[in-house]
Design a protein around this motif. Structure first.
Motif, PDB file in Angstrom:
ATOM      1  N   ALA A   1     -57.795  40.021 -44.254  1.00 58.83           N
ATOM      2  CA  ALA A   1     -58.479  38.827 -44.769  1.00 58.83           C
ATOM      3  C   ALA A   1     -59.266  38.123 -43.669  1.00 58.83           C
ATOM      4  CB  ALA A   1     -57.464  37.871 -45.399  1.00 58.83           C
ATOM      5  N   PHE A   2     -58.673  37.996 -42.488  1.00 57.43           N
ATOM      6  CA  PHE A   2     -59.349  37.311 -41.382  1.00 57.43           C
ATOM      7  C   PHE A   2     -59.391  38.190 -40.126  1.00 57.43           C
ATOM      8  CE2 PHE A   2     -57.370  34.089 -44.105  1.00 57.43           C
ATOM      9  CZ  PHE A   2     -58.500  33.396 -44.489  1.00 57.43           C
ATOM     10  N   LYS A   3     -59.299  39.479 -40.354  1.00 53.75           N
ATOM     11  CA  LYS A   3     -59.309  40.423 -39.242  1.00 53.75           C
ATOM     12  C   LYS A   3     -60.245  41.574 -39.588  1.00 53.75           C
ATOM     13  CE  LYS A   3     -56.213  43.697 -36.878  1.00 53.75           C
ATOM     14  NZ  LYS A   3     -54.825  44.220 -36.839  1.00 53.75           N
ATOM     15  N   ALA A   4     -61.050  41.990 -38.631  1.00 56.25           N
ATOM     16  CA  ALA A   4     -61.996  43.083 -38.877  1.00 56.25           C
ATOM     17  C   ALA A   4     -61.252  44.408 -38.997  1.00 56.25           C
ATOM     18  CB  ALA A   4     -63.021  43.156 -37.756  1.00 56.25           C
ATOM     19  N   LYS A   5     -61.578  45.158 -40.015  1.00 55.26           N
ATOM     20  CA  LYS A   5     -60.990  46.490 -40.171  1.00 55.26           C
ATOM     21  C   LYS A   5     -61.728  47.503 -39.317  1.00 55.26           C
ATOM     22  CE  LYS A   5     -59.995  50.116 -43.544  1.00 55.26           C
ATOM     23  NZ  LYS A   5     -60.765  51.139 -42.806  1.00 55.26           N
ATOM     24  N   GLU A   6     -63.034  47.374 -39.245  1.00 56.09           N
ATOM     25  CA  GLU A   6     -63.866  48.317 -38.513  1.00 56.09           C
ATOM     26  C   GLU A   6     -64.735  47.574 -37.500  1.00 56.09           C
ATOM     27  OE1 GLU A   6     -63.715  51.576 -38.962  1.00 56.09           O
ATOM     28  OE2 GLU A   6     -62.271  51.403 -40.610  1.00 56.09           O
TER      29      GLU A   6
ATOM     30  N   ALA B   1     -55.806  55.831 -47.722  1.00 53.74           N
ATOM     31  CA  ALA B   1     -55.473  55.247 -49.015  1.00 53.74           C
ATOM     32  C   ALA B   1     -54.670  53.965 -48.821  1.00 53.74           C
ATOM     33  CB  ALA B   1     -54.664  56.238 -49.851  1.00 53.74           C
ATOM     34  N   TYR B   2     -54.761  53.105 -49.835  1.00 49.53           N
ATOM     35  CA  TYR B   2     -53.977  51.872 -49.898  1.00 49.53           C
ATOM     36  C   TYR B   2     -53.379  51.771 -51.299  1.00 49.53           C
ATOM     37  CZ  TYR B   2     -56.226  50.450 -45.545  1.00 49.53           C
ATOM     38  OH  TYR B   2     -56.660  50.400 -44.243  1.00 49.53           O
ATOM     39  N   PRO B   3     -52.207  51.167 -51.412  1.00 48.84           N
ATOM     40  CA  PRO B   3     -51.596  51.074 -52.744  1.00 48.84           C
ATOM     41  C   PRO B   3     -52.366  50.163 -53.688  1.00 48.84           C
ATOM     42  CG  PRO B   3     -50.327  49.822 -51.136  1.00 48.84           C
ATOM     43  CD  PRO B   3     -51.328  50.611 -50.359  1.00 48.84           C
ATOM     44  N   ASN B   4     -52.997  49.103 -53.124  1.00 48.82           N
ATOM     45  CA  ASN B   4     -53.742  48.139 -53.933  1.00 48.82           C
ATOM     46  C   ASN B   4     -54.634  47.303 -53.019  1.00 48.82           C
ATOM     47  OD1 ASN B   4     -51.930  46.083 -52.805  1.00 48.82           O
ATOM     48  ND2 ASN B   4     -50.428  46.915 -54.236  1.00 48.82           N
ATOM     49  N   TYR B   5     -55.446  46.454 -53.616  1.00 48.89           N
ATOM     50  CA  TYR B   5     -56.346  45.608 -52.822  1.00 48.89           C
ATOM     51  C   TYR B   5     -55.601  44.480 -52.125  1.00 48.89           C
ATOM     52  CZ  TYR B   5     -60.388  48.023 -54.732  1.00 48.89           C
ATOM     53  OH  TYR B   5     -61.310  48.985 -55.054  1.00 48.89           O
ATOM     54  N   PHE B   6     -54.444  44.100 -52.657  1.00 47.76           N
ATOM     55  CA  PHE B   6     -53.659  43.060 -51.995  1.00 47.76           C
ATOM     56  C   PHE B   6     -53.244  43.509 -50.592  1.00 47.76           C
ATOM     57  CE2 PHE B   6     -49.568  41.035 -50.944  1.00 47.76           C
ATOM     58  CZ  PHE B   6     -49.974  39.706 -50.956  1.00 47.76           C
ATOM     59  N   ALA B   7     -52.934  44.791 -50.441  1.00 51.05           N
ATOM     60  CA  ALA B   7     -52.569  45.309 -49.118  1.00 51.05           C
ATOM     61  C   ALA B   7     -53.733  45.167 -48.143  1.00 51.05           C
ATOM     62  CB  ALA B   7     -52.149  46.776 -49.235  1.00 51.05           C
ATOM     63  N   LEU B   8     -54.947  45.387 -48.639  1.00 52.09           N
ATOM     64  CA  LEU B   8     -56.130  45.203 -47.788  1.00 52.09           C
ATOM     65  C   LEU B   8     -56.330  43.733 -47.425  1.00 52.09           C
ATOM     66  CD1 LEU B   8     -58.872  47.573 -49.268  1.00 52.09           C
ATOM     67  CD2 LEU B   8     -58.060  47.540 -46.907  1.00 52.09           C
ATOM     68  N   ILE B   9     -56.189  42.866 -48.423  1.00 49.42           N
ATOM     69  CA  ILE B   9     -56.369  41.437 -48.168  1.00 49.42           C
ATOM     70  C   ILE B   9     -55.338  40.941 -47.162  1.00 49.42           C
ATOM     71  CG2 ILE B   9     -56.240  39.145 -49.231  1.00 49.42           C
ATOM     72  CD1 ILE B   9     -57.311  40.431 -51.801  1.00 49.42           C
ATOM     73  N   LYS B  10     -54.109  41.376 -47.336  1.00 48.70           N
ATOM     74  CA  LYS B  10     -53.029  40.958 -46.443  1.00 48.70           C
ATOM     75  C   LYS B  10     -53.307  41.379 -45.003  1.00 48.70           C
ATOM     76  CE  LYS B  10     -47.983  41.277 -45.914  1.00 48.70           C
ATOM     77  NZ  LYS B  10     -46.741  41.881 -46.472  1.00 48.70           N
ATOM     78  N   ALA B  11     -53.872  42.559 -44.829  1.00 48.26           N
ATOM     79  CA  ALA B  11     -54.102  43.081 -43.476  1.00 48.26           C
ATOM     80  C   ALA B  11     -55.407  42.603 -42.860  1.00 48.26           C
ATOM     81  CB  ALA B  11     -54.082  44.609 -43.515  1.00 48.26           C
TER      82      ALA B  11
ATOM     83  N   ASN C   1     -67.330  41.258 -41.156  1.00 40.09           N
ATOM     84  CA  ASN C   1     -66.450  42.415 -41.068  1.00 40.09           C
ATOM     85  C   ASN C   1     -65.000  42.093 -41.396  1.00 40.09           C
ATOM     86  OD1 ASN C   1     -68.333  44.395 -40.555  1.00 40.09           O
ATOM     87  ND2 ASN C   1     -67.251  45.197 -38.777  1.00 40.09           N
ATOM     88  N   THR C   2     -64.721  40.844 -41.718  1.00 35.30           N
ATOM     89  CA  THR C   2     -63.419  40.485 -42.269  1.00 35.30           C
ATOM     90  C   THR C   2     -63.542  40.463 -43.784  1.00 35.30           C
ATOM     91  OG1 THR C   2     -63.810  38.088 -42.351  1.00 35.30           O
ATOM     92  CG2 THR C   2     -63.013  39.016 -40.261  1.00 35.30           C
ATOM     93  N   MET C   3     -62.447  40.561 -44.481  1.00 32.38           N
ATOM     94  CA  MET C   3     -62.512  40.595 -45.937  1.00 32.38           C
ATOM     95  C   MET C   3     -62.947  39.246 -46.508  1.00 32.38           C
ATOM     96  SD  MET C   3     -59.829  42.643 -48.322  1.00 32.38           S
ATOM     97  CE  MET C   3     -60.379  43.340 -49.883  1.00 32.38           C
ATOM     98  N   ALA C   4     -62.482  38.164 -45.918  1.00 31.96           N
ATOM     99  CA  ALA C   4     -62.899  36.840 -46.370  1.00 31.96           C
ATOM    100  C   ALA C   4     -64.392  36.647 -46.126  1.00 31.96           C
ATOM    101  CB  ALA C   4     -62.100  35.752 -45.658  1.00 31.96           C
ATOM    102  N   GLY C   5     -64.851  37.082 -44.959  1.00 35.38           N
ATOM    103  CA  GLY C   5     -66.267  36.973 -44.658  1.00 35.38           C
ATOM    104  C   GLY C   5     -67.122  37.806 -45.587  1.00 35.38           C
ATOM    105  N   ARG C   6     -66.657  39.023 -45.897  1.00 31.78           N
ATOM    106  CA  ARG C   6     -67.416  39.893 -46.790  1.00 31.78           C
ATOM    107  C   ARG C   6     -67.500  39.286 -48.194  1.00 31.78           C
ATOM    108  NH1 ARG C   6     -67.942  45.378 -46.063  1.00 31.78           N
ATOM    109  NH2 ARG C   6     -67.769  44.791 -43.857  1.00 31.78           N
ATOM    110  N   PHE C   7     -66.424  38.600 -48.614  1.00 30.75           N
ATOM    111  CA  PHE C   7     -66.395  38.002 -49.944  1.00 30.75           C
ATOM    112  C   PHE C   7     -67.383  36.837 -50.051  1.00 30.75           C
ATOM    113  CE2 PHE C   7     -64.791  35.150 -53.227  1.00 30.75           C
ATOM    114  CZ  PHE C   7     -64.500  36.019 -54.267  1.00 30.75           C
TER     115      PHE C   7
END
Length: 336
Positions: free
Chosen positions: A290-295, A278-288, A136-142
Motif C-alpha cells: 500500500a505504501f511501499k514500492a513493489k518494483e 501469484a497472490y491469493p487475493n488483492y488484499f495481500a498486495l494491499i497489505k504488502a 509505484n506504491t499501491m496507494a499512489g497508483r490508485f
C-alpha cells in the motif's frame, strides 16, 4: 468431418454472456444517471465509478475478438466512451502490442510497462521522479496513477498526430464522435456537471482498474515469470477474471467467463508455468505494498543505455483460433 470443421460448427456466432454484459453495463449506466443521481447523488457517483471500470474491462474483452466474429460489430458494443479517456482503437493497438510476452516490461517496446529506461529517467526533473516514486506504491497508483497515465498518453498521441499518424487521428476522431454523444447525456440528461463526472466516476473507474494492473507484470529473465495470477477476489467480476492474468496471456482469445474453469482444471500447472508469481487475493498486495514500492522505477536489466525501441507492429488481421472470421491476436516481436 475434420476437426477444424467441428470446431467451426461448435463455436457460437455470438458469445451471449459478453453481449448481455455489455447491454447490462450501458443500461445500468443510464439507469444510475437518470434515476439514482437525482435522489442519491453520492451513491450514484460511486456506482458510476464501478460501472466505468466494468466498461473498461468489456473494452479489453472486445479488443480480443469478443463477443462476435466481426471486429466492427464488436467495436459497436463499446463505441460510446462512457469512461471518456481511452479511444478504443488506440487501446486495441497498444494492448495487442503489449501481448508480445517476449517483450513484456520493456520500457520502450511494452506500451503497458511501468518501468522506465535508465537513461530516460535520469533526464526527468526531480518533481516527476518524486511523483513516479509515489506512483509505484499501491496507494499512489490508485490515486495518482490515472492522472499520470492519461496525461502521458495524451501528450504522446498528440505528438504522433502532429507528426502525421493517420491511424491515430482516425482513432481520436471516432472517439470524439462518441464523446459528442456521451458528454451531453451526462451534462444535460443526467444533470451531472461534466467536471464532477471526471473527478468522481471517471477517476474512480480508472483507479479501480489500477488495482488490477498494479502487479500484473514484473521483470523476470523468463517471459512466463513476468505475469501474475491473483487466485481469487471479490473484484474478479469487475475485472472479468483478468486477475488470472497469466492464464489470459497464454490463452488471449478465450472468453472471460471460461478463464476460472480453465485455471481450476490446471491450477498447479499454471503456477509452475509462471514460476509461482501469484497472490491469493488483492488484499495481500494491499497489505504488502500500500505504501511501499513493489518494483523499482528503472528497469533492472533492459534499456540501461540510450537506444531506440524496436517498434514492432501488432498482428491485427488474423484468423481466430477456430478459423472463424477475424480476431485480434497477440503481437509478435521481430525475429532476431
Amino acid at each position: 468431418m475434420t476437426g477444424k470443421s467441428i470446431k467451426r460448427r461448435n463455436t457460437p456466432a455470438i458469445e451471449w454472456p459478453t453481449a448481455v454484459l455489455a447491454f447490462f453495463c450501458y443500461g445500468t449506466w443510464l439507469a444510475t444517471g437518470f434515476l439514482l443521481w437525482p435522489s442519491h447523488p453520492i451513491v450514484a457517483l460511486a456506482l458510476l465509478g464501478f460501472i466505468l471500470a466494468l466498461q473498461s474491462s468489456i473494452m479489453h474483452e472486445v479488443l480480443h475478438g469478443h463477443p462476435t466474429r466481426s471486429a466492427l460489430i464488436n467495436e459497436a458494443f463499446v463505441f460510446l466512451p462512457i469512461g471518456l479517456v481511452w479511444p478504443f482503437r488506440r487501446f486495441k493497438t497498444l494492448h495487442l502490442r503489449h501481448h508480445a510476452d517476449e517483450r513484456l516490461t520493456d520500457p520502450l517496446d511494452d506500451p503497458e510497462s511501468y518501468y522506465q529506461a535508465l537513461w530516460q529517467h535520469d533526464d526527468l526533473p526531480p518533481t516527476m521522479k518524486f511523483l513516479l516514486k509515489i506512483n509505484n506504491t499501491m496507494a499512489g497508483r490508485f490515486f495518482l496513477g490515472p492522472w499520470l497515465s492519461c496525461i502521458g498518453f495524451f501528450i504522446d498521441d498528440f505528438k504522433q498526430m502532429m507528426a502525421g499518424d493517420k491511424a491515430i487521428r482516425k482513432a481520436w476522431l471516432l472517439h470524439a464522435i462518441g464523446l459528442a454523444i456521451v458528454a451531453p447525456i451526462v451534462q444535460f440528461g443526467f444533470g451531472i456537471p461534466l467536471w464532477l463526472y471526471i473527478l468522481a466516476p471517471v477517476w474512480l473507474g480508472q483507479s479501480l482498474i489500477a488495482i488490477r494492473t498494479f502487479a500484473e507484470h514484473q521483470w523476470s529473465e523468463h517471459p512466463e515469470g513476468r505475469t501474475v495470477i491473483i487466485e481469487r477476489s471479490p473484484l474478479s467480476f469487475l475485472f472479468l477474471n483478468n486477475n488470472l492474468h497469466f492464464v489470459h496471456h497464454k490463452t488471449p482469445t478465450v472468453a472471460w467467463y471460461k478463464l476460472p474453469k480453465l485455471f481450476r482444471e490446471r491450477r498447479d500447472e499454471w503456477l509452475r508455468m509462471n514460476n509461482g508469481y501469484a497472490y491469493p487475493n488483492y488484499f495481500a498486495l494491499i497489505k504488502a505494498y500500500a505504501f511501499k514500492a513493489k518494483e523499482p522505477i528503472v528497469h533492472p536489466v533492459l534499456r540501461r543505455a540510450p537506444e531506440h525501441g524496436r517498434a514492432f507492429k501488432p498482428r491485427i488481421r488474423a484468423r481466430n483460433i477456430n478459423g472463424l472470421g477475424t480476431a485480434p491476436v497477440p503481437a509478435e516481436p521481430p525475429k532476431e
